[in-house]
Design a protein around this motif. Structure first.
Motif, short mmCIF file in Angstrom:
data_model
loop_
_atom_site.label_atom_id
_atom_site.label_comp_id
_atom_site.label_asym_id
_atom_site.label_seq_id
_atom_site.Cartn_x
_atom_site.Cartn_y
_atom_site.Cartn_z
N ARG A 63 8.93 44.45 156.27
CA ARG A 63 8.14 45.46 155.57
C ARG A 63 8.84 46.81 155.59
N GLU A 64 9.41 47.17 156.75
CA GLU A 64 10.10 48.45 156.85
C GLU A 64 11.28 48.52 155.87
N GLN A 65 11.98 47.40 155.71
CA GLN A 65 13.12 47.37 154.80
C GLN A 65 12.67 47.46 153.34
N MET A 66 11.50 46.93 153.05
CA MET A 66 11.02 46.85 151.68
C MET A 66 10.31 48.12 151.20
N GLU A 67 9.66 48.84 152.13
CA GLU A 67 8.79 49.94 151.71
C GLU A 67 9.52 51.00 150.90
N GLN B 291 10.18 53.35 145.34
CA GLN B 291 10.99 53.83 144.22
C GLN B 291 10.72 53.07 142.92
N ASN B 292 10.02 51.93 143.03
CA ASN B 292 9.86 51.07 141.85
C ASN B 292 8.40 50.83 141.47
N ILE B 293 7.47 51.62 142.02
CA ILE B 293 6.06 51.44 141.69
C ILE B 293 5.85 51.67 140.19
N GLY B 294 5.20 50.70 139.54
CA GLY B 294 4.90 50.82 138.12
C GLY B 294 6.07 50.55 137.20
N ARG B 295 7.26 50.26 137.77
CA ARG B 295 8.45 50.06 136.94
C ARG B 295 8.77 48.58 136.74
N VAL B 296 8.70 47.81 137.82
CA VAL B 296 9.03 46.38 137.73
C VAL B 296 7.99 45.56 138.49
N ALA B 297 7.79 44.33 138.04
CA ALA B 297 6.89 43.40 138.69
C ALA B 297 7.57 42.81 139.92
N PRO B 298 6.81 42.20 140.86
CA PRO B 298 7.41 41.66 142.09
C PRO B 298 8.56 40.69 141.83
N GLU B 299 8.38 39.73 140.89
CA GLU B 299 9.44 38.75 140.64
C GLU B 299 10.66 39.41 140.01
N ALA B 300 10.41 40.38 139.11
CA ALA B 300 11.53 41.09 138.49
C ALA B 300 12.27 41.93 139.52
N LEU B 301 11.54 42.49 140.47
CA LEU B 301 12.18 43.27 141.53
C LEU B 301 13.07 42.37 142.39
N ARG B 302 12.60 41.15 142.64
CA ARG B 302 13.40 40.20 143.41
C ARG B 302 14.70 39.87 142.68
N TRP C 203 12.89 38.66 149.59
CA TRP C 203 11.86 39.00 148.60
C TRP C 203 11.12 37.78 148.07
N ASN C 204 11.13 36.67 148.82
CA ASN C 204 10.52 35.45 148.30
C ASN C 204 9.00 35.41 148.49
N ASP C 205 8.45 36.31 149.26
CA ASP C 205 7.00 36.34 149.49
C ASP C 205 6.36 37.28 148.47
N ARG C 206 5.89 36.73 147.36
CA ARG C 206 5.33 37.54 146.28
C ARG C 206 4.09 38.29 146.74
N ARG C 207 3.23 37.64 147.54
CA ARG C 207 2.01 38.28 148.00
C ARG C 207 2.31 39.50 148.88
N LEU C 208 3.32 39.36 149.71
CA LEU C 208 3.70 40.49 150.57
C LEU C 208 4.15 41.67 149.73
N VAL C 209 4.96 41.42 148.70
CA VAL C 209 5.43 42.49 147.82
C VAL C 209 4.25 43.14 147.11
N GLU C 210 3.32 42.34 146.61
CA GLU C 210 2.16 42.89 145.92
C GLU C 210 1.30 43.74 146.85
N ASN C 211 1.13 43.28 148.08
CA ASN C 211 0.31 44.03 149.04
C ASN C 211 0.94 45.37 149.37
N VAL C 212 2.26 45.37 149.59
CA VAL C 212 2.94 46.63 149.90
C VAL C 212 2.86 47.58 148.71
N GLN C 213 3.04 47.05 147.50
CA GLN C 213 2.93 47.89 146.30
C GLN C 213 1.53 48.49 146.19
#
Length: 419
Positions: free
Chosen positions: A26-30, A35-46, A69-79
């Motif tokens: 999470r620390e690495q992803m935050e 920087q990418n909120i509202g710009r790309v979807a989780p899968e596109a970010l991966r 970045w394989n955990d889509r739910r984790l990415v969505e939750n952090v976003q």
């Protein structure tokens, strides 16, 4: 560390599957997600993260990014958390504006100044005090009326980290000598505890003092060069405190007018001795306690020599001993004087100030306003002889008796040191 591998050996058969440290992930992803909120979807970010590695011909890095970045739910939750946090902050400053428009009718110093950094690329802050507390700060001028007991009082500086959600609260306190009670002179909610924020805090205090000196209607001449001038400051060893005071008040005040909290020295010593063998533990703690008591420089130097000799055997203590020796001028009674409090009372004030849960920024503003109202009321009632001293500190007679006792003790130590 730094992405290295760790080899773990087990006795017997071990069937557990090692799991990735989710907190570290999470620390690495935050930072990237922010920087990418509202710009790309989780899968596109991966895909984007993997593509960056492939363009550099880093196959191992691409595999690692795909795994990370394989955990889509984790990415969505952090976003979602980052999006909610950013909108909460905007709503908070809008709410602060409403609070300020209301409180300005009573006292414009209650929410003296606020800034939403997202609008001007500055720092986020809300500065709070009251006209009565600013007048009290002016009365504390060390070069002012020497018959006023407030002119000899120090101020206590500390930052509360768990009072306001997503903010830290810098606070300045004073122990009123007649009421034996701590008063919060001013506070400022900020994002970070850094030199820039603490410097801004003191600059706003000076600005408020100059405004009060001009009178409520601005008819008095005032003094545009006036700066808040207490007897001295007590704070912890955070370098930002000293740097901010140096930037605002000059090098002389930073060297001679700032005292450190001895409790941090003792607490640090207790942590250090747990990491060494039992041979010198009691001896080190005994030396530490004596360092905080002796008032003669030669006695302190003798204790420092003993501590240094122990550090020759316990080499892990060498840097620690040297570090506190550099800080000796504003930490130990032999150098800074015996009439200085051994602890930072701002920590006591902050402990009584914070709630059981973190406040939102606007709620914290209302809490500050209510506190300033009660402080002003207590001061006014005390000066009208309608309120007795409610504090538990030493009375003026007790303080004078302790000072005389300390002077006698120091005289005996000097006589003993010179035979």
């Amino acid at each position: 560390e730094a992405g290295g591998l760790v080899v773990v050996y087990h006795i017997g058969k071990h069937n557990c599957i090692p799991k990735v440290n989710c907190r570290r992930r999470r620390e690495q992803m935050e930072d990237i997600i922010r920087q990418n909120i509202g710009r790309v979807a989780p899968e596109a970010l991966r895909r984007e993260r993997v593509m960056l590695k492939l363009k550099k011909n880093d196959i191992e890095g691409a595999v690692e990014e795909a795994r990370l970045w394989n955990d889509r739910r984790l990415v969505e939750n952090v976003q979602a958390e980052e999006y909610t946090s950013s909108h909460e902050d905007l709503n908070s400053f809008e709410a602060v504006g409403i609070v300020k428009r209301t409180s300005d009718k009573w006292d414009p110093f209650l929410i003296y100044e606020a800034n939403n950094g997202s609008l001007n690329r500055g720092m986020d802050y809300v500065f709070s005090t009251s006209r009565r507390m600013v007048k009290l700060m002016i009365e504390m001028d060390a070069d002012g009326d020497l018959d006023n007991p407030l002119s000899s009082q120090c101020v206590y500086l500390d930052t509360a980290h768990s009072r306001v959600k997503n903010f830290k609260s810098i606070a300045l306190w004073v122990m009123h000598p007649a009421m034996n009670k701590l008063f919060r002179l001013a506070n400022m909610d900020v994002r970070h505890e850094r030199t820039a924020e603490i410097q801004k805090f003191f600059e706003l205090i000076n600005k408020a003092c100059r405004e009060v000196l001009k009178g409520e209607d601005g008819s008095c001449p005032g003094d545009d060069s006036y700066v808040f001038n207490p007897s001295f400051f007590i704070c912890d060893e955070f370098a930002g405190n000293f740097a901010a005071i140096r930037n605002v008040y000059g090098d002389k005040v930073a060297r001679q007018g700032v005292k450190a909290c001895q409790w941090h020295f003792k607490h640090d010593a207790q942590k250090r001795v747990r990491k060494i063998g039992p041979k010198y533990r009691e001896a080190i703690l005994d030396i530490v306690n004596k360092m905080c008591q002796v008032e003669c420089v030669s006695d302190y130097e003798e204790l420092h020599t003993q501590l240094s000799q122990i550090a020759e055997e316990e080499t892990s203590l060498k840097k620690w001993v040297k570090w506190w020796y550099v800080k000796r001028s504003h930490t130990f009674p032999a150098f800074r004087g015996s009439d200085v409090s051994g602890s930072n009372l701002a920590e006591v004030g902050n402990a009584s100030w914070k709630r059981s849960h973190k406040l939102r920024l606007a709620d914290a503003c209302w809490d500050d306003i209510a506190s300033q109202f009660t402080q002003t009321q207590d001061l006014d009632e005390f000066y009208r002889n309608r309120l007795k001293s409610q504090g538990r500190g030493k009375t003026q007679k007790q303080i004078q008796a302790c000072d005389i006792k300390s002077q006698k003790k120091k005289s005996r130590e000097i006589c003993r040191a010179h035979g």
